[in-house]
Design an enzyme around this catalytic site. Structure first.
Site, mmCIF file in Angstrom:
data_model
loop_
_atom_site.group_PDB
_atom_site.id
_atom_site.type_symbol
_atom_site.label_atom_id
_atom_site.label_comp_id
_atom_site.label_asym_id
_atom_site.label_seq_id
_atom_site.Cartn_x
_atom_site.Cartn_y
_atom_site.Cartn_z
ATOM 1 N N LYS A 40 0.833 -1.222 0.000
ATOM 2 C CA LYS A 40 0.000 0.000 0.000
ATOM 3 C C LYS A 40 0.858 1.259 0.000
ATOM 4 O O LYS A 40 0.591 2.203 -0.731
ATOM 5 C CB LYS A 40 -0.871 0.039 1.265
ATOM 6 C CG LYS A 40 -1.985 -0.968 1.272
ATOM 7 C CD LYS A 40 -2.898 -0.713 2.484
ATOM 8 C CE LYS A 40 -4.045 -1.672 2.508
ATOM 9 N NZ LYS A 40 -3.813 -2.953 3.138
ATOM 10 N N HIS A 87 17.942 -1.101 8.441
ATOM 11 C CA HIS A 87 17.968 0.311 8.007
ATOM 12 C C HIS A 87 18.923 1.177 8.841
ATOM 13 O O HIS A 87 19.719 1.941 8.300
ATOM 14 C CB HIS A 87 16.584 0.945 8.141
ATOM 15 C CG HIS A 87 15.487 0.253 7.390
ATOM 16 N ND1 HIS A 87 15.695 -0.475 6.255
ATOM 17 C CD2 HIS A 87 14.152 0.208 7.620
ATOM 18 C CE1 HIS A 87 14.536 -0.942 5.815
ATOM 19 N NE2 HIS A 87 13.586 -0.544 6.632
ATOM 20 N N GLU A 89 8.137 7.087 14.616
ATOM 21 C CA GLU A 89 6.930 6.971 13.789
ATOM 22 C C GLU A 89 5.719 7.208 14.682
ATOM 23 O O GLU A 89 5.602 6.598 15.744
ATOM 24 C CB GLU A 89 6.864 5.586 13.145
ATOM 25 C CG GLU A 89 7.998 5.397 12.143
ATOM 26 C CD GLU A 89 8.019 4.022 11.475
ATOM 27 O OE1 GLU A 89 8.310 3.952 10.286
ATOM 28 O OE2 GLU A 89 7.728 3.039 12.172
ATOM 29 N N ASP A 127 13.059 -5.218 13.009
ATOM 30 C CA ASP A 127 12.351 -4.563 11.896
ATOM 31 C C ASP A 127 13.195 -3.445 11.276
ATOM 32 O O ASP A 127 13.289 -3.355 10.050
ATOM 33 C CB ASP A 127 11.008 -4.001 12.408
ATOM 34 C CG ASP A 127 10.145 -3.421 11.295
ATOM 35 O OD1 ASP A 127 10.204 -3.947 10.166
ATOM 36 O OD2 ASP A 127 9.391 -2.457 11.552
ATOM 37 N N LYS A 165 17.583 5.023 -0.749
ATOM 38 C CA LYS A 165 17.103 6.379 -0.459
ATOM 39 C C LYS A 165 18.174 7.410 -0.793
ATOM 40 O O LYS A 165 19.304 7.317 -0.304
ATOM 41 C CB LYS A 165 16.769 6.513 1.036
ATOM 42 C CG LYS A 165 15.397 5.974 1.423
ATOM 43 C CD LYS A 165 15.111 6.306 2.881
ATOM 44 C CE LYS A 165 13.865 5.619 3.361
ATOM 45 N NZ LYS A 165 12.695 6.469 3.408
HETATM 46 N N1 LIG Z 1 5.345 -2.023 5.853
HETATM 47 C C1 LIG Z 1 6.439 -1.349 5.570
HETATM 48 O O1 LIG Z 1 6.474 -0.105 5.642
HETATM 49 C C2 LIG Z 1 7.649 -2.065 5.129
HETATM 50 C C3 LIG Z 1 7.743 -3.449 5.139
HETATM 51 N N2 LIG Z 1 8.864 -4.073 4.702
HETATM 52 C C4 LIG Z 1 8.965 -5.535 4.692
HETATM 53 O O2 LIG Z 1 7.947 -6.085 3.858
HETATM 54 C C5 LIG Z 1 7.563 -7.379 4.320
HETATM 55 C C6 LIG Z 1 6.038 -7.394 4.498
HETATM 56 O O3 LIG Z 1 5.702 -6.399 5.436
HETATM 57 P P1 LIG Z 1 4.239 -5.749 5.515
HETATM 58 O O4 LIG Z 1 3.675 -5.518 4.174
HETATM 59 O O5 LIG Z 1 4.365 -4.612 6.420
HETATM 60 O O6 LIG Z 1 3.463 -6.918 6.258
HETATM 61 P P2 LIG Z 1 1.902 -7.248 6.307
HETATM 62 O O7 LIG Z 1 1.621 -7.764 7.662
HETATM 63 O O8 LIG Z 1 1.092 -6.098 5.845
HETATM 64 O O9 LIG Z 1 1.744 -8.473 5.324
HETATM 65 C C7 LIG Z 1 2.211 -8.527 3.999
HETATM 66 C C8 LIG Z 1 1.471 -9.583 3.211
HETATM 67 O O10 LIG Z 1 1.648 -10.847 3.788
HETATM 68 C C9 LIG Z 1 0.432 -11.557 3.755
HETATM 69 N N3 LIG Z 1 0.416 -12.443 4.915
HETATM 70 C C10 LIG Z 1 0.475 -12.100 6.213
HETATM 71 N N4 LIG Z 1 0.502 -13.196 6.998
HETATM 72 C C11 LIG Z 1 0.431 -14.262 6.169
HETATM 73 C C12 LIG Z 1 0.394 -15.659 6.360
HETATM 74 N N5 LIG Z 1 0.452 -16.190 7.577
HETATM 75 N N6 LIG Z 1 0.305 -16.446 5.280
HETATM 76 C C13 LIG Z 1 0.268 -15.912 4.034
HETATM 77 N N7 LIG Z 1 0.285 -14.587 3.781
HETATM 78 C C14 LIG Z 1 0.376 -13.775 4.833
HETATM 79 C C15 LIG Z 1 -0.631 -10.500 3.832
HETATM 80 O O11 LIG Z 1 -1.750 -11.024 3.166
HETATM 81 P P3 LIG Z 1 -3.250 -10.762 3.628
HETATM 82 O O12 LIG Z 1 -3.638 -9.497 2.955
HETATM 83 O O13 LIG Z 1 -3.889 -11.961 3.147
HETATM 84 O O14 LIG Z 1 -3.235 -10.674 5.135
HETATM 85 C C16 LIG Z 1 -0.014 -9.332 3.103
HETATM 86 O O15 LIG Z 1 -0.331 -9.369 1.734
HETATM 87 C C17 LIG Z 1 8.325 -7.613 5.624
HETATM 88 O O16 LIG Z 1 9.435 -8.403 5.342
HETATM 89 C C18 LIG Z 1 8.753 -6.194 6.034
HETATM 90 O O17 LIG Z 1 9.954 -6.198 6.774
HETATM 91 C C19 LIG Z 1 9.927 -3.376 4.221
HETATM 92 C C20 LIG Z 1 9.889 -2.017 4.182
HETATM 93 C C21 LIG Z 1 8.777 -1.243 4.638
HETATM 94 O O1 LIG Z 2 11.054 -1.460 6.774
HETATM 95 C C1 LIG Z 2 10.288 -0.740 7.378
HETATM 96 O O2 LIG Z 2 10.336 0.580 7.148
HETATM 97 C C2 LIG Z 2 9.229 1.409 7.486
HETATM 98 C C3 LIG Z 2 9.719 2.856 7.435
HETATM 99 O O3 LIG Z 2 10.145 3.190 6.156
HETATM 100 P P1 LIG Z 2 10.310 4.735 5.745
HETATM 101 O O4 LIG Z 2 10.870 4.698 4.386
HETATM 102 O O5 LIG Z 2 8.937 5.328 5.810
HETATM 103 O O6 LIG Z 2 11.203 5.350 6.757
HETATM 104 C C4 LIG Z 2 8.674 1.045 8.842
HETATM 105 O O7 LIG Z 2 7.498 1.803 9.095
HETATM 106 C C5 LIG Z 2 8.336 -0.417 8.875
HETATM 107 O O8 LIG Z 2 7.909 -0.801 10.179
HETATM 108 C C6 LIG Z 2 9.503 -1.276 8.472
HETATM 109 O O9 LIG Z 2 9.065 -2.613 8.259
#
Ligand SMILES: NC(=O)C1=CN([C@@H]2O[C@H](COP(=O)(O)OP(=O)(O)OC[C@H]3O[C@@H](n4cnc5c(N)ncnc54)[C@H](OP(=O)(O)O)[C@@H]3O)[C@@H](O)[C@H]2O)C=CC1
Ligand SMILES: O=C1O[C@H](COP(=O)(O)O)[C@@H](O)[C@H](O)[C@H]1O
Length: 457
Positions: free
Chosen positions: A23, A233, A209, A228, A175
């Protein structure tokens, strides 16, 4: 014949298209890559729910609108390329649906933004479905949960994807503001000669945050803030601030210099960390009601190198804090005596690198206050640069499509970073409660820079 290491990808297989990262970052990056013509391939989204592609289109559109990156023409183009495959992660045969959807591809780019405990399984199932041959795998941080598991994960992923087709994504490496730290140091002779223990009192990094974990409980509760964002980072930011400047050109030299710096950082012990958990965290759906996962951490690092001996490095980060702001601050030692007619010694010089949400570098200086007396006043010189270039995800995913891993994390760096934080994690130190909207638990003041943390203005 082109190998997978040199060929452009020809399908984008997207795990986690409904997640928080998708998203905030991935959909905007995919739209930007569509606009520039670099994502001219099928986009196969994969998830565990029995939904149709229209739901994914709606999800993508909402994400783009929420992040103010929607563009109707580019979205129409991207939409045409989208498909959705529902899989059951307990049944590898369901991955055959992906193979069908990407049937024309010779070099699929498999991008995995899922909770890290699924990485191994997804890689193995992609291989069984024939999607590893000629393909690439991009996995998001954190890579493992300690040194041993990071090694084991790497070995498992290598069974399906050789190193030259494995991309470890840490978006801080893409970045502009983070790269600018090292560029600024290297290009401005003014600073480098005092960039050492003789002149620098401390280095502090804050990543605050104001938002919470929203609906990321399944991911976050098994990870916590140190895994995390600190292990990856923030140690990367620290490395850019303090590593020896490479004399060779290019990203390999930068990767080597960052890794070498990390080898000098001492492993943390229980006294080097204060962990916190925001009140109400255990009430979030999906969080264990006795969870001891930290949503805040304050840490003190020591660097055993001639340049930094005796200089403390402080890192503080957390969810549901007072503001959203990431900043690194380099503080010089103070002039030890009052200047001219002043009654007290002037405040220390400091350089602030604002990494997010805005982008600037500011230098705290002391000038004469207007008037007859030779007294001082503090004044900050600020260099603001609007972030106009490519955002990190567009840049890194574009590189992965082209097969260029030079801005991705390397296994030796990842293992060094785990070596540093493992001791703090294994110690299971207390988790102190703090209020939403605060700067973390009171107890964190134990690990604060002399004179206290600099809270965002
Ligand atoms: N969020 C952030 O800002 C950032 C995240 N990341 C990394 O990205 C990765 C995903 O993070 P994030 O998007 O925040 O995590 P979410 O918790 O939002 O989950 C990501 C996806 O995983 C799916 N999912 C969750 N649990 C399961 C499960 N048990 N089995 C199958 N699918 C599952 C979800 O599907 P569903 O919709 O079905 O629940 C969703 O599409 C991580 O490794 C994180 O470190 C890196 C940088 C920034
Ligand atoms: O990897 C992650 O980064 C975000 C923060 O990213 P930024 O570019 O907005 O600083 C953080 O919110 C998240 O928890 C983590 O998984």
């Amino acid at each position: 014949m082109a190998t997978s290491a040199t060929s452009r990808s020809d399908a984008f297989v997207f795990f986690g298209a409904t997640g928080d990262l998708a998203k905030k970052q991935t959909w905007p990056a995919l739209l930007a890559l569509t606009k520039t013509g670099r994502l001219d391939m099928p986009i196969v989204t994969v998830g565990r729910h029995d939904i149709g592609v229209d739901e994914i289109r709606a999800e993508a559109k909402k994400s783009l609108e929420d992040t103010k990156s929607f563009d109707a023409a580019a979205f129409a183009q991207m939409s045409k390329r989208l498909s959705y495959v529902a899989v059951n992660y307990d049944d590898a045969t369901t991955f055959d649906g992906i193979t069908k959807a990407a049937s024309a591809a010779q070099h699929p780019l498999n991008y995995v933004a899922l909770p890290p405990q699924l990485f191994e399984k997804v890689a193995a199932d992609l291989a069984k479905a024939g999607l590893a041959k000629g393909g690439r795998l991009v996995v998001e941080k954190p890579f493992g949960h300690d040194v041993a598991s990071a090694r084991a994960l790497s070995a498992k992923l290598h069974a399906a994807f050789p190193e030259d087709s494995l991309f470890r994504m840490d978006h801080y490496l893409g970045k502009e503001q983070v790269e600018n730290i090292v560029f600024f140091r290297a290009a401005n002779r003014l600073f480098e000669s005092t960039w050492n223990h003789e002149h620098i009192a401390a280095i502090e990094i804050t990543m605050a945050e104001s938002f919470g974990i929203e609906d990321r409980a399944e991911f976050y509760d098994s990870v916590g803030t140190i895994r995390d964002v600190v292990q990856n980072h923030l140690l990367e930011v620290m490395a850019y601030l303090a590593m020896e400047l490479p004399t060779a050109r290019g990203h390999t030299a930068l990767r080597d210099a960052r890794t070498k710096f990390l080898t000098h950082v001492k492993a943390l012990g229980p006294d080097d960390v204060v962990r916190g958990q925001v009140r109400g965290y255990r009430d979030v759906r999906g969080v264990a009601n006795d969870s001891t996962t930290e949503t805040f951490a304050s840490l003190r690092f020591a660097v055993d190198s001639p340049r930094w001996r005796g200089v403390p490095f402080y890192v503080r980060t957390g969810k549901s804090l007072a503001v959203t702001m990431t900043e690194a601050m380099v503080r010089w030692k103070r002039v030890g005596h009052p200047v001219l007619e002043d009654n007290a010694a002037p405040p220390a010089n400091a350089l602030r690198f604002r990494i997010g949400p805005d982008n600037f570098i500011a230098l705290a200086t002391n000038v004469k206050a207007p008037g007859e007396a030779m007294r001082g006043d503090s004044s900050e010189l600020s260099l603001c640069r609007p972030a106009t270039g490519m955002k990190a995800y567009e840049r890194l995913l574009g590189d992965a499509i082209d097969g260029d891993a030079s801005m991705f994390a390397r296994q030796d760096t990842v293992e060094e970073a785990w070596r540093i934080v493992d001791g703090a994690l294994a110690a299971k130190t207390p988790v102190y409660p703090y209020d939403k909207g605060s700067w973390g638990p009171q107890e964190a003041s134990r690990l604060a820079p002399k004179g206290g943390w600099t809270n965002a203005r």
